[in-house]
Design a protein around this motif. Structure first.
Motif, PDB file in Angstrom:
ATOM      1  N   ILE A  20       0.856  -1.178   0.000  1.00 50.18           N
ATOM      2  CA  ILE A  20       0.000   0.000   0.000  1.00 50.18           C
ATOM      3  C   ILE A  20       0.897   1.234   0.000  1.00 50.18           C
ATOM      4  O   ILE A  20       1.627   1.486   0.952  1.00 50.18           O
ATOM      5  CB  ILE A  20      -0.948   0.010   1.222  1.00 50.18           C
ATOM      6  CG1 ILE A  20      -1.802  -1.270   1.261  1.00 50.18           C
ATOM      7  CG2 ILE A  20      -1.812   1.268   1.228  1.00 50.18           C
ATOM      8  CD1 ILE A  20      -2.717  -1.481   0.080  1.00 50.18           C
ATOM      9  N   THR A  21       0.830   1.999  -1.091  1.00 46.59           N
ATOM     10  CA  THR A  21       1.715   3.153  -1.247  1.00 46.59           C
ATOM     11  C   THR A  21       0.971   4.489  -1.226  1.00 46.59           C
ATOM     12  O   THR A  21       1.603   5.539  -1.203  1.00 46.59           O
ATOM     13  CB  THR A  21       2.496   3.045  -2.570  1.00 46.59           C
ATOM     14  OG1 THR A  21       1.553   2.954  -3.648  1.00 46.59           O
ATOM     15  CG2 THR A  21       3.409   1.825  -2.566  1.00 46.59           C
ATOM     16  N   SER A  22      -0.352   4.441  -1.249  1.00 50.02           N
ATOM     17  CA  SER A  22      -1.150   5.666  -1.298  1.00 50.02           C
ATOM     18  C   SER A  22      -2.580   5.353  -0.898  1.00 50.02           C
ATOM     19  O   SER A  22      -2.968   4.182  -0.785  1.00 50.02           O
ATOM     20  CB  SER A  22      -1.132   6.253  -2.713  1.00 50.02           C
ATOM     21  OG  SER A  22      -1.795   5.368  -3.597  1.00 50.02           O
ATOM     22  N   SER A  23      -3.369   6.406  -0.741  1.00 55.32           N
ATOM     23  CA  SER A  23      -4.790   6.199  -0.459  1.00 55.32           C
ATOM     24  C   SER A  23      -5.464   5.506  -1.641  1.00 55.32           C
ATOM     25  O   SER A  23      -6.396   4.717  -1.449  1.00 55.32           O
ATOM     26  CB  SER A  23      -5.479   7.521  -0.145  1.00 55.32           C
ATOM     27  OG  SER A  23      -5.378   8.412  -1.242  1.00 55.32           O
ATOM     28  N   GLU A  24      -4.986   5.756  -2.838  1.00 56.68           N
ATOM     29  CA  GLU A  24      -5.567   5.121  -4.027  1.00 56.68           C
ATOM     30  C   GLU A  24      -5.340   3.612  -4.040  1.00 56.68           C
ATOM     31  O   GLU A  24      -6.244   2.847  -4.376  1.00 56.68           O
ATOM     32  CB  GLU A  24      -5.013   5.743  -5.318  1.00 56.68           C
ATOM     33  CG  GLU A  24      -5.492   7.149  -5.597  1.00 56.68           C
ATOM     34  CD  GLU A  24      -4.721   8.231  -4.833  1.00 56.68           C
ATOM     35  OE1 GLU A  24      -3.680   7.924  -4.200  1.00 56.68           O
ATOM     36  OE2 GLU A  24      -5.176   9.391  -4.854  1.00 56.68           O
ATOM     37  N   THR A  25      -4.120   3.171  -3.674  1.00 53.81           N
ATOM     38  CA  THR A  25      -3.891   1.717  -3.645  1.00 53.81           C
ATOM     39  C   THR A  25      -4.668   1.079  -2.498  1.00 53.81           C
ATOM     40  O   THR A  25      -5.149  -0.040  -2.635  1.00 53.81           O
ATOM     41  CB  THR A  25      -2.385   1.361  -3.547  1.00 53.81           C
ATOM     42  OG1 THR A  25      -1.813   1.987  -2.415  1.00 53.81           O
ATOM     43  CG2 THR A  25      -1.641   1.741  -4.803  1.00 53.81           C
ATOM     44  N   ALA A  26      -4.816   1.794  -1.391  1.00 55.77           N
ATOM     45  CA  ALA A  26      -5.629   1.275  -0.279  1.00 55.77           C
ATOM     46  C   ALA A  26      -7.082   1.145  -0.701  1.00 55.77           C
ATOM     47  O   ALA A  26      -7.720   0.106  -0.492  1.00 55.77           O
ATOM     48  CB  ALA A  26      -5.515   2.191   0.936  1.00 55.77           C
ATOM     49  N   GLU A  27      -7.617   2.172  -1.327  1.00 60.04           N
ATOM     50  CA  GLU A  27      -9.021   2.161  -1.773  1.00 60.04           C
ATOM     51  C   GLU A  27      -9.270   1.028  -2.758  1.00 60.04           C
ATOM     52  O   GLU A  27     -10.250   0.297  -2.649  1.00 60.04           O
ATOM     53  CB  GLU A  27      -9.360   3.512  -2.409  1.00 60.04           C
ATOM     54  CG  GLU A  27     -10.769   3.604  -2.971  1.00 60.04           C
ATOM     55  CD  GLU A  27     -10.867   3.281  -4.457  1.00 60.04           C
ATOM     56  OE1 GLU A  27     -11.980   2.946  -4.910  1.00 60.04           O
ATOM     57  OE2 GLU A  27      -9.846   3.357  -5.169  1.00 60.04           O
ATOM     58  N   LYS A  28      -8.367   0.858  -3.702  1.00 53.83           N
ATOM     59  CA  LYS A  28      -8.536  -0.197  -4.711  1.00 53.83           C
ATOM     60  C   LYS A  28      -8.526  -1.577  -4.056  1.00 53.83           C
ATOM     61  O   LYS A  28      -9.334  -2.444  -4.386  1.00 53.83           O
ATOM     62  CB  LYS A  28      -7.420  -0.099  -5.753  1.00 53.83           C
ATOM     63  CG  LYS A  28      -7.555  -1.082  -6.876  1.00 53.83           C
ATOM     64  CD  LYS A  28      -6.465  -0.911  -7.916  1.00 53.83           C
ATOM     65  CE  LYS A  28      -6.597  -1.944  -9.000  1.00 53.83           C
ATOM     66  NZ  LYS A  28      -5.529  -1.845  -9.989  1.00 53.83           N
ATOM     67  N   PHE A  44     -17.792  -1.964   8.072  1.00 54.56           N
ATOM     68  CA  PHE A  44     -16.509  -1.431   8.545  1.00 54.56           C
ATOM     69  C   PHE A  44     -15.465  -2.534   8.495  1.00 54.56           C
ATOM     70  O   PHE A  44     -15.686  -3.627   9.011  1.00 54.56           O
ATOM     71  CB  PHE A  44     -16.665  -0.929   9.982  1.00 54.56           C
ATOM     72  CG  PHE A  44     -15.557  -0.033  10.448  1.00 54.56           C
ATOM     73  CD1 PHE A  44     -15.727   1.340  10.469  1.00 54.56           C
ATOM     74  CD2 PHE A  44     -14.340  -0.554  10.887  1.00 54.56           C
ATOM     75  CE1 PHE A  44     -14.710   2.180  10.904  1.00 54.56           C
ATOM     76  CE2 PHE A  44     -13.325   0.271  11.324  1.00 54.56           C
ATOM     77  CZ  PHE A  44     -13.503   1.649  11.331  1.00 54.56           C
ATOM     78  N   PHE A  45     -14.327  -2.258   7.840  1.00 57.43           N
ATOM     79  CA  PHE A  45     -13.218  -3.195   7.701  1.00 57.43           C
ATOM     80  C   PHE A  45     -11.941  -2.562   8.238  1.00 57.43           C
ATOM     81  O   PHE A  45     -11.822  -1.337   8.303  1.00 57.43           O
ATOM     82  CB  PHE A  45     -12.971  -3.541   6.225  1.00 57.43           C
ATOM     83  CG  PHE A  45     -13.994  -4.429   5.601  1.00 57.43           C
ATOM     84  CD1 PHE A  45     -13.795  -5.801   5.543  1.00 57.43           C
ATOM     85  CD2 PHE A  45     -15.155  -3.904   5.046  1.00 57.43           C
ATOM     86  CE1 PHE A  45     -14.730  -6.635   4.948  1.00 57.43           C
ATOM     87  CE2 PHE A  45     -16.103  -4.727   4.455  1.00 57.43           C
ATOM     88  CZ  PHE A  45     -15.882  -6.092   4.403  1.00 57.43           C
ATOM     89  N   ILE A  46     -10.973  -3.422   8.563  1.00 57.71           N
ATOM     90  CA  ILE A  46      -9.619  -2.952   8.812  1.00 57.71           C
ATOM     91  C   ILE A  46      -8.674  -3.701   7.886  1.00 57.71           C
ATOM     92  O   ILE A  46      -8.889  -4.870   7.579  1.00 57.71           O
ATOM     93  CB  ILE A  46      -9.178  -3.113  10.288  1.00 57.71           C
ATOM     94  CG1 ILE A  46      -9.222  -4.565  10.733  1.00 57.71           C
ATOM     95  CG2 ILE A  46      -9.990  -2.208  11.185  1.00 57.71           C
ATOM     96  CD1 ILE A  46      -8.606  -4.825  12.105  1.00 57.71           C
ATOM     97  N   LEU A  47      -7.657  -3.008   7.449  1.00 56.80           N
ATOM     98  CA  LEU A  47      -6.593  -3.577   6.636  1.00 56.80           C
ATOM     99  C   LEU A  47      -5.342  -3.580   7.502  1.00 56.80           C
ATOM    100  O   LEU A  47      -4.983  -2.552   8.084  1.00 56.80           O
ATOM    101  CB  LEU A  47      -6.396  -2.733   5.382  1.00 56.80           C
ATOM    102  CG  LEU A  47      -5.512  -3.267   4.279  1.00 56.80           C
ATOM    103  CD1 LEU A  47      -5.994  -4.632   3.796  1.00 56.80           C
ATOM    104  CD2 LEU A  47      -5.489  -2.283   3.112  1.00 56.80           C
ATOM    105  N   ASN A  53       4.518  -1.865   4.753  1.00 60.38           N
ATOM    106  CA  ASN A  53       3.197  -1.448   4.260  1.00 60.38           C
ATOM    107  C   ASN A  53       2.586  -2.440   3.283  1.00 60.38           C
ATOM    108  O   ASN A  53       1.815  -2.071   2.398  1.00 60.38           O
ATOM    109  CB  ASN A  53       3.225  -0.046   3.658  1.00 60.38           C
ATOM    110  CG  ASN A  53       3.268   1.031   4.709  1.00 60.38           C
ATOM    111  OD1 ASN A  53       3.070   0.767   5.894  1.00 60.38           O
ATOM    112  ND2 ASN A  53       3.537   2.242   4.304  1.00 60.38           N
ATOM    113  N   GLU A  54       2.926  -3.720   3.445  1.00 60.22           N
ATOM    114  CA  GLU A  54       2.297  -4.778   2.664  1.00 60.22           C
ATOM    115  C   GLU A  54       1.140  -5.351   3.473  1.00 60.22           C
ATOM    116  O   GLU A  54       1.229  -5.480   4.688  1.00 60.22           O
ATOM    117  CB  GLU A  54       3.301  -5.897   2.368  1.00 60.22           C
ATOM    118  CG  GLU A  54       4.453  -5.441   1.512  1.00 60.22           C
ATOM    119  CD  GLU A  54       5.555  -6.483   1.430  1.00 60.22           C
ATOM    120  OE1 GLU A  54       6.220  -6.528   0.385  1.00 60.22           O
ATOM    121  OE2 GLU A  54       5.764  -7.231   2.406  1.00 60.22           O
ATOM    122  N   THR A  55       0.089  -5.713   2.765  1.00 61.28           N
ATOM    123  CA  THR A  55      -1.077  -6.282   3.445  1.00 61.28           C
ATOM    124  C   THR A  55      -0.734  -7.650   4.023  1.00 61.28           C
ATOM    125  O   THR A  55      -0.144  -8.485   3.344  1.00 61.28           O
ATOM    126  CB  THR A  55      -2.256  -6.420   2.469  1.00 61.28           C
ATOM    127  OG1 THR A  55      -1.840  -7.177   1.334  1.00 61.28           O
ATOM    128  CG2 THR A  55      -2.762  -5.065   2.017  1.00 61.28           C
TER     129      THR A  55
END
Length: 143
Positions: A20-28, A44-47, A53-55
Motif C-alpha cells: 500500500i503506497t497511497s490512499s488510491e492503492t488502499a481504496e482499490k 466497517f473493515f480494517i486492513l 506497508n504490505e497487506t
C-alpha cells in the motif's frame, strides 16, 4: 504471497499481498471486500499491514444498516495484536454516496488511532468508500 483474512467466523479466505503506497492503492484493495451491497449496508473493515506497508490481513468488523454500523474497538485491537500488524488502515462505506466524514466517523477514528498508538501500530488512514468515489482521512489532514 497471500494475506490472511481475520474474521469473526475464523474462515481462512485469502487475498493477494499488496504494498500500500497511497490512499488510491488502499481504496482499490479495500473495494474488493464489498459486493453489490456497497450502496445498501454500511460495513466497517480494517486492513492490516507489516512494516513494509504490505497487506498481511484484513477483518470485517461490522455490518449495519443504511445509515450506520457499530464499531467495537476491542475487536479491532484483537486483530491488530493477533496479526502483529505494524500499521492499520480503517475503512467503511457510506451507502448514501456522500464521502464526507460524519462527527461519529471523526470520533471513532480519533479513538481507534489513540488505542493503536499505544501498541505501536499506527492508524495510517481511514478510507470512506462510495459507489464511485472515496475520501481519505490522511489525504485530507484528518488523522
Amino acid at each position: 504471497m497471500k494475506a490472511k483474512k481475520f474474521d469473526l467466523k475464523a474462515t481462512d479466505s485469502e487475498f493477494t499481498k499488496v504494498k500500500i503506497t497511497s490512499s488510491e492503492t488502499a481504496e482499490k484493495y479495500i473495494r474488493q471486500f464489498y459486493g453489490d451491497d456497497l450502496e445498501i449496508f454500511e460495513s466497517f473493515f480494517i486492513l492490516l499491514l507489516n512494516r513494509a506497508n504490505e497487506t498481511i490481513g484484513y477483518a470485517k468488523i461490522s455490518q449495519g444498516g443504511t445509515v450506520g454500523t457499530v464499531v467495537d474497538k476491542k475487536i479491532i485491537l484483537k486483530y491488530v495484536v493477533e496479526s502483529l500488524a505494524s500499521g492499520v488502515i480503517l475503512a467503511h462505506n457510506h451507502p448514501s454516496g456522500n464521502t464526507n466524514p460524519s462527527e461519529a466517523d471523526l470520533r471513532i477514528t480519533r479513538e481507534i488511532k489513540e488505542l493503536c498508538n499505544l501498541i505501536d501500530s499506527p492508524v495510517l488512514d481511514h478510507v470512506i468508500l462510495t459507489a464511485d468515489s472515496f475520501y481519505s482521512f490522511a489525504d485530507n489532514g484528518k488523522l
